[in-house]
Motif scaffolding. Structure first.
Motif, PDB file in Angstrom:
ATOM      1  N   HIS A 278      -0.361  11.749  11.502  1.00  0.00           N
ATOM      2  CA  HIS A 278      -1.785  11.972  11.302  1.00  0.00           C
ATOM      3  C   HIS A 278      -2.186  12.481   9.911  1.00  0.00           C
ATOM      4  N   SER A 279      -1.275  12.966   9.106  1.00  0.00           N
ATOM      5  CA  SER A 279      -1.651  13.509   7.811  1.00  0.00           C
ATOM      6  C   SER A 279      -2.209  12.410   6.906  1.00  0.00           C
ATOM      7  N   PRO A 280      -3.349  12.651   6.255  1.00  0.00           N
ATOM      8  CA  PRO A 280      -3.881  11.654   5.320  1.00  0.00           C
ATOM      9  C   PRO A 280      -2.883  11.254   4.245  1.00  0.00           C
ATOM     10  N   ALA A 281      -2.036  12.191   3.835  1.00  0.00           N
ATOM     11  CA  ALA A 281      -1.061  11.891   2.792  1.00  0.00           C
ATOM     12  C   ALA A 281      -0.119  10.765   3.208  1.00  0.00           C
ATOM     13  N   PHE A 282       0.125  10.623   4.503  1.00  0.00           N
ATOM     14  CA  PHE A 282       1.031   9.580   4.986  1.00  0.00           C
ATOM     15  C   PHE A 282       0.294   8.354   5.503  1.00  0.00           C
ATOM     16  N   THR A 283      -0.898   8.523   6.016  1.00  0.00           N
ATOM     17  CA  THR A 283      -1.549   7.412   6.723  1.00  0.00           C
ATOM     18  C   THR A 283      -2.477   6.571   5.862  1.00  0.00           C
ATOM     19  N   GLN A 284      -3.034   7.128   4.787  1.00  0.00           N
ATOM     20  CA  GLN A 284      -4.109   6.382   4.130  1.00  0.00           C
ATOM     21  C   GLN A 284      -3.647   5.146   3.373  1.00  0.00           C
ATOM     22  N   PHE A 285      -2.352   5.069   3.023  1.00  0.00           N
ATOM     23  CA  PHE A 285      -1.850   3.863   2.356  1.00  0.00           C
ATOM     24  C   PHE A 285      -0.729   3.199   3.152  1.00  0.00           C
ATOM     25  N   ARG A 286      -0.638   3.539   4.413  1.00  0.00           N
ATOM     26  CA  ARG A 286       0.361   2.912   5.287  1.00  0.00           C
ATOM     27  C   ARG A 286      -0.198   1.580   5.777  1.00  0.00           C
ATOM     28  N   GLY A 287       0.633   0.557   5.789  1.00  0.00           N
ATOM     29  CA  GLY A 287       0.183  -0.749   6.258  1.00  0.00           C
ATOM     30  C   GLY A 287      -0.546  -1.514   5.173  1.00  0.00           C
ATOM     31  N   TYR A 288      -1.562  -2.305   5.576  1.00  0.00           N
ATOM     32  CA  TYR A 288      -2.225  -3.201   4.638  1.00  0.00           C
ATOM     33  C   TYR A 288      -3.749  -3.063   4.630  1.00  0.00           C
ATOM     34  N   GLU A 289      -4.323  -2.365   5.605  1.00  0.00           N
ATOM     35  CA  GLU A 289      -5.773  -2.336   5.738  1.00  0.00           C
ATOM     36  C   GLU A 289      -6.465  -1.679   4.556  1.00  0.00           C
ATOM     37  N   TRP A 290      -5.798  -0.778   3.874  1.00  0.00           N
ATOM     38  CA  TRP A 290      -6.402  -0.068   2.743  1.00  0.00           C
ATOM     39  C   TRP A 290      -6.542  -0.939   1.510  1.00  0.00           C
ATOM     40  N   MET A 291      -5.850  -2.064   1.483  1.00  0.00           N
ATOM     41  CA  MET A 291      -5.753  -2.868   0.268  1.00  0.00           C
ATOM     42  C   MET A 291      -7.058  -3.576  -0.067  1.00  0.00           C
ATOM     43  N   ALA A 292      -7.349  -3.618  -1.354  1.00  0.00           N
ATOM     44  CA  ALA A 292      -8.435  -4.444  -1.878  1.00  0.00           C
ATOM     45  C   ALA A 292      -7.804  -5.677  -2.525  1.00  0.00           C
ATOM     46  N   GLU A 293      -8.622  -6.571  -2.992  1.00  0.00           N
ATOM     47  CA  GLU A 293      -8.095  -7.720  -3.735  1.00  0.00           C
ATOM     48  C   GLU A 293      -7.608  -7.250  -5.121  1.00  0.00           C
ATOM     49  N   PRO A 294      -6.580  -7.884  -5.654  1.00  0.00           N
ATOM     50  CA  PRO A 294      -5.942  -9.119  -5.173  1.00  0.00           C
ATOM     51  C   PRO A 294      -4.842  -8.899  -4.142  1.00  0.00           C
ATOM     52  N   CYS A 295      -4.558  -7.636  -3.800  1.00  0.00           N
ATOM     53  CA  CYS A 295      -3.433  -7.365  -2.898  1.00  0.00           C
ATOM     54  C   CYS A 295      -3.685  -7.869  -1.472  1.00  0.00           C
ATOM     55  N   ARG A 296      -4.915  -7.702  -0.978  1.00  0.00           N
ATOM     56  CA  ARG A 296      -5.183  -7.975   0.432  1.00  0.00           C
ATOM     57  C   ARG A 296      -4.825  -9.404   0.823  1.00  0.00           C
ATOM     58  N   SER A 297      -5.100 -10.377  -0.040  1.00  0.00           N
ATOM     59  CA  SER A 297      -4.822 -11.776   0.298  1.00  0.00           C
ATOM     60  C   SER A 297      -3.546 -12.302  -0.354  1.00  0.00           C
ATOM     61  N   CYS A 298      -2.780 -11.420  -0.972  1.00  0.00           N
ATOM     62  CA  CYS A 298      -1.577 -11.845  -1.691  1.00  0.00           C
ATOM     63  C   CYS A 298      -0.386 -11.910  -0.742  1.00  0.00           C
ATOM     64  N   PRO A 299       0.382 -13.013  -0.747  1.00  0.00           N
ATOM     65  CA  PRO A 299       1.554 -13.099   0.130  1.00  0.00           C
ATOM     66  C   PRO A 299       2.643 -12.098  -0.234  1.00  0.00           C
ATOM     67  N   ARG A 300       2.588 -11.546  -1.437  1.00  0.00           N
ATOM     68  CA  ARG A 300       3.602 -10.583  -1.857  1.00  0.00           C
ATOM     69  C   ARG A 300       3.375  -9.192  -1.248  1.00  0.00           C
ATOM     70  N   LYS A 301       2.260  -9.008  -0.560  1.00  0.00           N
ATOM     71  CA  LYS A 301       1.987  -7.679  -0.012  1.00  0.00           C
ATOM     72  C   LYS A 301       3.032  -7.267   1.017  1.00  0.00           C
ATOM     73  N   GLU A 302       3.688  -8.244   1.627  1.00  0.00           N
ATOM     74  CA  GLU A 302       4.739  -7.927   2.589  1.00  0.00           C
ATOM     75  C   GLU A 302       6.104  -7.799   1.911  1.00  0.00           C
ATOM     76  N   ILE A 303       6.125  -7.960   0.596  1.00  0.00           N
ATOM     77  CA  ILE A 303       7.360  -7.795  -0.183  1.00  0.00           C
ATOM     78  C   ILE A 303       7.324  -6.485  -0.944  1.00  0.00           C
ATOM     79  N   ASP A 304       6.196  -6.244  -1.638  1.00  0.00           N
ATOM     80  CA  ASP A 304       6.129  -5.032  -2.474  1.00  0.00           C
ATOM     81  C   ASP A 304       5.088  -4.023  -1.994  1.00  0.00           C
ATOM     82  N   PHE A 305       4.364  -4.329  -0.904  1.00  0.00           N
ATOM     83  CA  PHE A 305       3.425  -3.389  -0.286  1.00  0.00           C
ATOM     84  C   PHE A 305       2.362  -2.874  -1.261  1.00  0.00           C
TER      85      PHE A 305
END
Length: 358
Positions: A278-305
């Motif tokens: 639950h800590s913001p320090a761990f949750t706010q950049f976990r996963g992919y939902e936080w991403m803006a472009e160009p990361c959000r639609s980039c296929p490399r997001k699952e490689i380099d996060f």
């Protein structure tokens, strides 16, 4: 849900060395360091979370007089226990004591294969003690990894560094380019290698791997500033690792405290499970939902996060932006500008002795 596999326990910031690439503060007052019972609780909570490995580091973890009972407790909980050390203070008696306590592995930092250059970087005459520590570790039958931070001054000696690691009986050699945080950032213009140096280093790396084959595993952490894409920092934010600072702050990576407004919790005030989930320090950049472009639609997001959040914050003031290392980042020009400001070949650096400024 991702679960943590590794716990990096920064027991203290005290260190006998003064390396100009260090990212740690000078010290945390003794009263502010977690006491042994507090570390016991952290270890117990980490094991319940599913953590498998604990890496005891600092600063210099040997500066803690209670290191032995901490290893005993960690081993009794079923952890694989790794000691990350400068080797200063790891004499035969201390090493034997730690091995008997249950220590599984030692990572020993070396600064260079050249004695003069190594002691200049370390800011102390410690090469003989480091060599003795390495031989003591292998004599006890403990696996040994040699860690070397690469920078402009030593990047041309990968061959001799590998030769030294092999001669010391190391199982692994980790060559990691300087990460530009703390003193590393302060000294960036003196430490940053040129593109030609990085290219030559990669050739030397290939030669060293061919020479030593499977007898010495050589790991190489790429030079971010010279890569077209960022590396998968920490295997993704808040996904696999927990860092506990000496004063109990819980972080998803060692450099995360520099991000203003991150929402850092302390194990003195909240359970490790609550922090992880639950800590913001761990949750706010976990996963992919936080991403803006160009990361959000980039296929490399699952490689380099999305790359390094700390690096994004350092360059842009916004930890949610694409890592400027990436050639697709709208801020890549900032990285290119930083790469062009390398100082003269023998520019002096500022050792880790006083808080970094500027």
């Amino acid at each position: 849900m991702d679960r943590p596999l590794g716990l990096l326990a920064e027991l203290t910031y005290k260190c006998p060395l003064h390396c100009p690439y260090c990212s740690n503060p000078v010290a945390v007052p003794d009263a502010a360091e977690l006491a042994l019972p507090e570390w016991y609780r952290v270890l117990e909570e980490a094991r319940t979370l599913g953590v498998l490995q604990v890496h005891l580091t600092g600063g210099e973890p040997l500066a803690r007089s209670d290191l032995t009972p901490l290893i005993v407790r960690a081993r009794s909980l079923g952890f694989y226990v790794n000691l990350v050390t400068s080797g200063v203070g790891l004499d035969e008696q201390r090493a034997r004591e730690l091995a008997q306590a249950g220590l599984d592995h030692v990572q020993l930092s070396l600064q260079d294969a050249d004695r003069t250059a190594a002691e200049e970087v370390a800011g102390a005459r410690v090469v003989d003690r480091k060599m003795a520590a390495a031989r003591t570790v292998t004599a006890l039958g403990l696996p040994l990894t040699i860690n070397v931070v690469l920078h402009r001054g030593n990047i041309g000696r990968i061959g001799p560094i590998a030769e030294l690691a092999a001669a010391l009986g190391a199982d692994r050699l980790e060559l990691a380019h300087t990460q530009y945080y703390g003193w590393g950032l302060l000294n960036r213009s003196a430490l940053l290698p040129t593109s030609d140096q990085v290219a030559a280093a990669e050739q030397a790396l290939a030669q060293a791997r061919a020479t030593y084959g499977t007898t010495l595993e050589i790991l190489y952490v790429v030079a971010d500033y010279h890569e077209p894409y960022p590396k998968p920092c920490m295997h993704g934010w808040g996904r696999r690792h927990i860092v506990i600072a000496p004063d109990g702050r819980a972080l998803p990576c060692p450099a995360a405290a520099q991000i203003v407004g991150l929402g850092i919790d302390n194990v003195r005030e909240r359970s490790l499970s609550a922090i992880w989930h639950h800590s913001p320090a761990f949750t706010q950049f976990r996963g992919y939902e936080w991403m803006a472009e160009p990361c959000r639609s980039c296929p490399r997001k699952e490689i380099d996060f999305g790359g390094c959040r700390c690096q994004a914050f350092q360059f842009t003031g916004d930890a949610a932006r694409a890592d400027p290392v990436c050639q697709l980042s709208p801020d890549h020009h900032l990285l290119e500008a930083a790469r062009r400001v390398a100082g003269p070949p023998h520019q002096p650096w500022r050792p880790r002795m006083n808080p970094p400024v500027g």
